[in-house]
Scaffold this motif. Structure first.
Motif, mmCIF file in Angstrom:
data_model
loop_
_atom_site.group_PDB
_atom_site.id
_atom_site.type_symbol
_atom_site.label_atom_id
_atom_site.label_comp_id
_atom_site.label_asym_id
_atom_site.label_seq_id
_atom_site.Cartn_x
_atom_site.Cartn_y
_atom_site.Cartn_z
ATOM 1 N N LEU A 34 11.657 15.567 5.200
ATOM 2 C CA LEU A 34 11.845 16.469 4.063
ATOM 3 C C LEU A 34 11.555 15.793 2.724
ATOM 4 N N GLY A 162 9.170 19.727 7.846
ATOM 5 C CA GLY A 162 9.960 18.976 6.871
ATOM 6 C C GLY A 162 9.241 18.738 5.563
ATOM 7 N N GLY A 166 10.012 20.330 1.961
ATOM 8 C CA GLY A 166 10.273 19.383 0.880
ATOM 9 C C GLY A 166 9.360 19.595 -0.318
#
Length: 171
Positions: A34, A162, A166
């Protein structure tokens, strides 16, 4: 026989357990990646070298290596649900704390908290991942190969989504 699909039947306790195990696997692995889109640039603005940023990503795996065997021995005593809940909560705590790291002004503190939080994330991942494998192999011995395959697939998916999540959160 369709080996890609989980058995087609009404959602029962078994199917819910598989679903939650897979979801926890996805969350845990997306958590690893992330911060990939923004951690390097944020830390470079604080004067952290690329080598230190690389080590910060690498340290995540150290507690996985160290603690997974211990977690495997204690999961039955503590309880599977407790282990997963503790792992997910610790990972969430580390993510929240990472939000405060850019406010730190001393390079030494940034490094200390960055490494500590990544270590905590790795520890929490060990809790979740080891417990998920314990659930799959112990609770579904007749289908463990199939479900382990799904766990592996969700690990990969977590590593894909992820960074996407992010980058969306960072912009």
């Amino acid at each position: 026989y369709n080996f890609w699909a989980l058995p087609n039947r009404d959602i029962g306790m078994v199917d819910r357990k598989i679903f939650w195990t897979l979801l926890c696997t996805l969350i845990s692995n997306s958590g690893y990646a992330l911060i990939a889109p923004f951690l390097p640039s944020e830390f470079r603005t604080q004067g952290i070298s690329g080598e230190m940023i690389g080590l910060m990503f690498a340290i995540y795996s150290v507690p996985v290596i160290l603690f997974s065997p211990l977690i495997g021995k204690t999961v039955e005593c503590v309880g599977r649900a407790n282990m997963i809940a503790l792992g997910i909560a610790a990972m969430g705590f580390a993510f929240v704390c990472f939000g405060f790291v850019p406010w730190l002004e001393q390079k030494g503190l940034v490094l200390f908290f960055g490494f500590s939080l990544r270590f905590l994330q790795g520890t929490s991942s060990a809790f979740v991942q080891t417990t998920c494998y314990a659930i799959v192999t112990n609770d579904f011995p007749d289908r463990k190969e199939q479900i382990v395959g799904w766990v592996e697939a969700l690990q990969g998916l977590g590593l894909v989504v992820g960074p996407i999540i992010g980058s969306g959160l960072y912009t």
